[in-house]
Design a protein around this motif. Structure first.
Motif, PDB file in Angstrom:
ATOM      1  N   GLU A 238       6.843  -7.338   3.048  1.00 51.10           N
ATOM      2  CA  GLU A 238       5.615  -7.648   3.798  1.00 51.10           C
ATOM      3  C   GLU A 238       4.739  -6.410   3.671  1.00 51.10           C
ATOM      4  O   GLU A 238       5.034  -5.382   4.260  1.00 51.10           O
ATOM      5  CB  GLU A 238       5.945  -7.945   5.255  1.00 51.10           C
ATOM      6  CG  GLU A 238       6.835  -9.166   5.400  1.00 51.10           C
ATOM      7  CD  GLU A 238       7.230  -9.407   6.846  1.00 51.10           C
ATOM      8  OE1 GLU A 238       6.342  -9.390   7.717  1.00 51.10           O
ATOM      9  OE2 GLU A 238       8.419  -9.585   7.099  1.00 51.10           O
ATOM     10  N   LEU A 397      -3.288 -11.043   2.354  1.00 52.11           N
ATOM     11  CA  LEU A 397      -2.466 -11.245   3.553  1.00 52.11           C
ATOM     12  C   LEU A 397      -3.077 -12.324   4.453  1.00 52.11           C
ATOM     13  O   LEU A 397      -2.518 -13.389   4.640  1.00 52.11           O
ATOM     14  CB  LEU A 397      -2.306  -9.915   4.290  1.00 52.11           C
ATOM     15  CG  LEU A 397      -1.175  -9.847   5.304  1.00 52.11           C
ATOM     16  CD1 LEU A 397       0.171 -10.200   4.673  1.00 52.11           C
ATOM     17  CD2 LEU A 397      -1.106  -8.467   5.943  1.00 52.11           C
ATOM     18  N   GLU A 417      -7.837 -16.918  -0.593  1.00 56.00           N
ATOM     19  CA  GLU A 417      -6.548 -16.701  -1.270  1.00 56.00           C
ATOM     20  C   GLU A 417      -5.713 -15.738  -0.443  1.00 56.00           C
ATOM     21  O   GLU A 417      -5.771 -14.516  -0.628  1.00 56.00           O
ATOM     22  CB  GLU A 417      -6.795 -16.131  -2.672  1.00 56.00           C
ATOM     23  CG  GLU A 417      -7.427 -17.131  -3.604  1.00 56.00           C
ATOM     24  CD  GLU A 417      -8.028 -16.479  -4.838  1.00 56.00           C
ATOM     25  OE1 GLU A 417      -7.799 -15.278  -5.071  1.00 56.00           O
ATOM     26  OE2 GLU A 417      -8.757 -17.181  -5.550  1.00 56.00           O
ATOM     27  N   CYS A 418      -4.981 -16.300   0.533  1.00 58.45           N
ATOM     28  CA  CYS A 418      -4.189 -15.454   1.435  1.00 58.45           C
ATOM     29  C   CYS A 418      -3.088 -16.308   2.053  1.00 58.45           C
ATOM     30  O   CYS A 418      -3.017 -17.510   1.806  1.00 58.45           O
ATOM     31  CB  CYS A 418      -5.094 -14.850   2.514  1.00 58.45           C
ATOM     32  SG  CYS A 418      -6.016 -16.060   3.455  1.00 58.45           S
ATOM     33  N   GLY A 419      -2.238 -15.663   2.840  1.00 52.07           N
ATOM     34  CA  GLY A 419      -1.122 -16.398   3.436  1.00 52.07           C
ATOM     35  C   GLY A 419      -1.486 -17.125   4.716  1.00 52.07           C
ATOM     36  O   GLY A 419      -0.933 -18.177   5.015  1.00 52.07           O
ATOM     37  N   THR A 420      -2.383 -16.561   5.506  1.00 54.32           N
ATOM     38  CA  THR A 420      -2.791 -17.188   6.766  1.00 54.32           C
ATOM     39  C   THR A 420      -4.308 -17.051   6.910  1.00 54.32           C
ATOM     40  O   THR A 420      -4.843 -15.958   6.705  1.00 54.32           O
ATOM     41  CB  THR A 420      -2.127 -16.493   7.983  1.00 54.32           C
ATOM     42  OG1 THR A 420      -0.710 -16.394   7.751  1.00 54.32           O
ATOM     43  CG2 THR A 420      -2.352 -17.270   9.268  1.00 54.32           C
ATOM     44  N   PHE A 435       5.216 -16.669   7.467  1.00 54.62           N
ATOM     45  CA  PHE A 435       4.298 -15.538   7.305  1.00 54.62           C
ATOM     46  C   PHE A 435       4.563 -14.957   5.922  1.00 54.62           C
ATOM     47  O   PHE A 435       5.659 -14.471   5.641  1.00 54.62           O
ATOM     48  CB  PHE A 435       4.558 -14.508   8.399  1.00 54.62           C
ATOM     49  CG  PHE A 435       3.623 -13.334   8.350  1.00 54.62           C
ATOM     50  CD1 PHE A 435       2.271 -13.504   8.606  1.00 54.62           C
ATOM     51  CD2 PHE A 435       4.088 -12.071   8.040  1.00 54.62           C
ATOM     52  CE1 PHE A 435       1.403 -12.424   8.546  1.00 54.62           C
ATOM     53  CE2 PHE A 435       3.228 -10.983   7.987  1.00 54.62           C
ATOM     54  CZ  PHE A 435       1.874 -11.168   8.236  1.00 54.62           C
ATOM     55  N   ALA A 436       3.563 -15.034   5.059  1.00 54.28           N
ATOM     56  CA  ALA A 436       3.764 -14.573   3.684  1.00 54.28           C
ATOM     57  C   ALA A 436       2.424 -14.169   3.112  1.00 54.28           C
ATOM     58  O   ALA A 436       1.429 -14.870   3.277  1.00 54.28           O
ATOM     59  CB  ALA A 436       4.363 -15.698   2.840  1.00 54.28           C
ATOM     60  N   GLY A 437       2.409 -13.039   2.441  1.00 58.10           N
ATOM     61  CA  GLY A 437       1.198 -12.616   1.760  1.00 58.10           C
ATOM     62  C   GLY A 437       1.229 -13.080   0.319  1.00 58.10           C
ATOM     63  O   GLY A 437       2.298 -13.322  -0.242  1.00 58.10           O
ATOM     64  N   VAL A 438       0.045 -13.222  -0.279  1.00 60.06           N
ATOM     65  CA  VAL A 438      -0.017 -13.503  -1.715  1.00 60.06           C
ATOM     66  C   VAL A 438      -0.531 -12.255  -2.429  1.00 60.06           C
ATOM     67  O   VAL A 438      -0.911 -11.269  -1.806  1.00 60.06           O
ATOM     68  CB  VAL A 438      -0.900 -14.746  -2.031  1.00 60.06           C
ATOM     69  CG1 VAL A 438      -0.313 -15.986  -1.387  1.00 60.06           C
ATOM     70  CG2 VAL A 438      -2.327 -14.542  -1.576  1.00 60.06           C
ATOM     71  N   SER A 441       0.188  -8.517  -1.401  1.00 60.97           N
ATOM     72  CA  SER A 441       0.502  -8.425   0.032  1.00 60.97           C
ATOM     73  C   SER A 441       1.917  -8.850   0.382  1.00 60.97           C
ATOM     74  O   SER A 441       2.304  -8.773   1.553  1.00 60.97           O
ATOM     75  CB  SER A 441      -0.507  -9.231   0.856  1.00 60.97           C
ATOM     76  OG  SER A 441      -1.751  -8.569   0.863  1.00 60.97           O
ATOM     77  N   VAL A 445       9.135 -14.947   2.278  1.00 60.96           N
ATOM     78  CA  VAL A 445       8.518 -15.550   3.457  1.00 60.96           C
ATOM     79  C   VAL A 445       9.296 -15.128   4.695  1.00 60.96           C
ATOM     80  O   VAL A 445      10.519 -15.219   4.722  1.00 60.96           O
ATOM     81  CB  VAL A 445       8.531 -17.096   3.343  1.00 60.96           C
ATOM     82  CG1 VAL A 445       7.779 -17.729   4.499  1.00 60.96           C
ATOM     83  CG2 VAL A 445       7.959 -17.545   2.009  1.00 60.96           C
TER      84      VAL A 445
END
Ligand code: NAD
Length: 467
Positions: A238, A397, A417-420, A435-438, A441, A445
């Motif tokens: 993370e 993120l 383009e992000c996780g949340t 909760f996961a970043g791309v 980031s 998961v």
């Protein structure tokens, strides 16, 4: 307490780690500076404790609930120590401790589901879930307790044991937390180790570790992944963020200004998913800047233990130097500090809450992660430009969109383009969400059921339906 006391190598004088109060810049405590070779015995004990801990899910649930109670009971001591070494206002420390206990309770009651596979063959096939073994958790200094809990609550609930290494800037509250948890957990199920590098590097590469779960910066995340490759342990990373807040042209600035300000400045901007860049329609730019400046100039900055403080110091001297350096670079690149822009006089690691305008997009305060109380506000003319800029860094993120028409805002959020992605707020998380970043980031998961399964491996049994 056995779960938090370091192993001693016979004949060696115990080294100590000085801990600085960021509100004064002075050392106020110390922790063991453990050496990498001490980890062998720690991991060995974590391995032995694993066999008992993995065997009884009901006992685990009971112990994790008791651990949550113990954290709450110790709340006053934990909160003061956390504020002392981390710098955050006391109310935020209490909130962090409440989230630590909540995570323990949430995962205490979460169990993986055994599943049947039905694919038309005359087989009874079942997926069961098995724990991995000793897990290593390495966490940063911005939310020492809550980020540790985000690791140990799912890992322990899944039946693993853990060796937890906090940042050398914030070892004390984590050591106290380890002692508190030891009153509820069996011996060696959770061990806190503290020390300077290469302690973390050795932990990440230790052959007895089966999962390395890391929270921190992108470069260290890469080093951790490389270290864990030695034993091919599972890796969850993370990492940093550079979240953008995109304001739409129907946003009501007065209504959102407080929320937007705190989404950027909470914990002195030292939040992985803080708002780190604001994109405002050119027509509203001045109004947005004015609303943020008014708050930046009036917010109560001071030691976290003072009752009136809303914004504490930056946690440590290297981070303060980084915040100062990216700010100076932005000013040299042509930016203007509409508020702040400098360190505050006096002791401690205080930096004036800063709002920057006229910042070139290539300046590091926009292109990289500042991780401090400095916020660039950038104007845009076309929405597509703002979305492209929001997506235009190596991070992914979180992100947020702010406006009155919620459907339209959601359609824009869907393009981030992000996780949340959030609408009209930022960085609110549910315990039940993944909760996961791309991009840079993160890898893997965390959170909710996904966090639990991230600490388990599938074990599949096939048997014929008839003998
Ligand atoms: P950092 O990467 O410097 O350190 C993180 C941890 O790694 C510390 O415990 C440190 O001692 C340890 N470490 C340092 N070098 C190591 C090595 N070679 N091998 C193993 N461990 C090593 O990060 P930091 O400055 O403590 O924290 C700030 C960063 O953390 C920011 O980038 C922030 O965005 C990120 N962060 C991310 C999340 C998330 O959930 N995505 C949450 C909080 C913070």
């Amino acid at each position: 307490m056995p779960t938090s006391e370091p192993d001693r190598v016979p004949g060696r004088r115990a080294a100590r780690l000085a801990v600085v109060d960021p509100a004064t810049g002075e050392t106020f405590g110390e922790a063991p500076d453990q050496q990498p070779d001490e980890l062998d015995a720690v991991v060995d004990r974590a391995h032995r404790a694993w066999h008992g801990w993995r065997a009884d899910p009901v006992a685990r649930t009971t112990a994790l609930r008791a651990a949550a109670d113990a954290v709450e009971t110790a709340g006053d001591d934990l909160a003061r120590l956390l504020t002392r070494e981390q710098g955050k206002p006391l109310a935020e420390s209490y909130a962090e401790i409440a989230r630590t206990a909540a995570r323990l309770r949430y995962f205490a009651d979460l169990a993986p589901r055994t599943r049947r596979i039905t694919d038309g063959r005359p087989m009874h096939s079942e997926i069961r879930w098995r724990p991995l073994g000793p897990v290593a958790a390495i966490v940063p200094w911005n939310f020492p307790l809550q980020l540790a809990a985000a690791k140990f609550a799912p890992a322990l609930a899944a039946g693993n044991t853990m060796v937890l290494k906090p940042s050398p800037f914030t070892p004390l509250a984590t050591r106290l937390l380890g002692s508190v948890l030891a009153t509820a957990l069996p011996e060696d199920v959770l061990t806190v180790v503290t020390g300077r590098e290469p302690l973390g590097a050795r932990l990440a590469s230790h052959p007895g570790i089966r999962h390395v779960t890391f929270t921190g910066s992108v470069p260290t995340g890469r080093a951790v992944a490389e270290a864990a490759a030695a034993s091919l342990a599972r890796v969850t990373l993370e990492l940093g963020g550079n979240d953008a807040a995109v304001l739409l042209d129907d946003v009501e600035v007065d209504r959102i200004a407080d929320r937007l300000f705190w989404a950027a400045f909470r914990n002195c901007g030292q939040v992985c998913m803080a708002v780190k860049r604001v994109y405002a329609p050119a027509r509203l730019h001045a109004e947005v800047v004015e609303a943020l400046v008014q708050r930046a100039k009036t917010v109560a900055v001071g030691p976290g233990l003072n009752a009136e403080t809303r914004l504490g110091p930056v946690n440590n001297a290297p981070q303060l130097a980084r915040v100062e350096q990216v700010t100076k670079q932005a000013l040299a690149d042509g930016a203007r500090a509409a508020a702040g822009g400098h360190r505050l006089d006096g002791p401690g690691y205080f930096f004036a809450p800063t709002i920057l305008t006229d910042v070139p997009p290539s300046s590091p305060v926009v292109a990289e992660e500042q991780f401090g109380p400095v916020l660039p506000v950038l104007p845009y003319r076309r929405l597509d430009e703002a979305v492209a800029a929001a997506n235009g860094t190596g991070f992914g993120l979180g992100g947020s969109v702010w406006g009155t028409d919620l459907d339209r805002a959601e359609a824009v959020a869907d393009r981030l383009e992000c996780g949340t992605a959030w609408i009209n707020h930022h960085a609110e998380l549910s315990l039940a969400q993944p909760f996961a970043g791309v991009k840079n980031s993160g890898v893997g998961v965390a959170g909710g059921l996904w966090g639990l399964y991230g600490n388990l491996r599938p074990f599949v049994v096939h048997r014929p339906q008839e003998a």
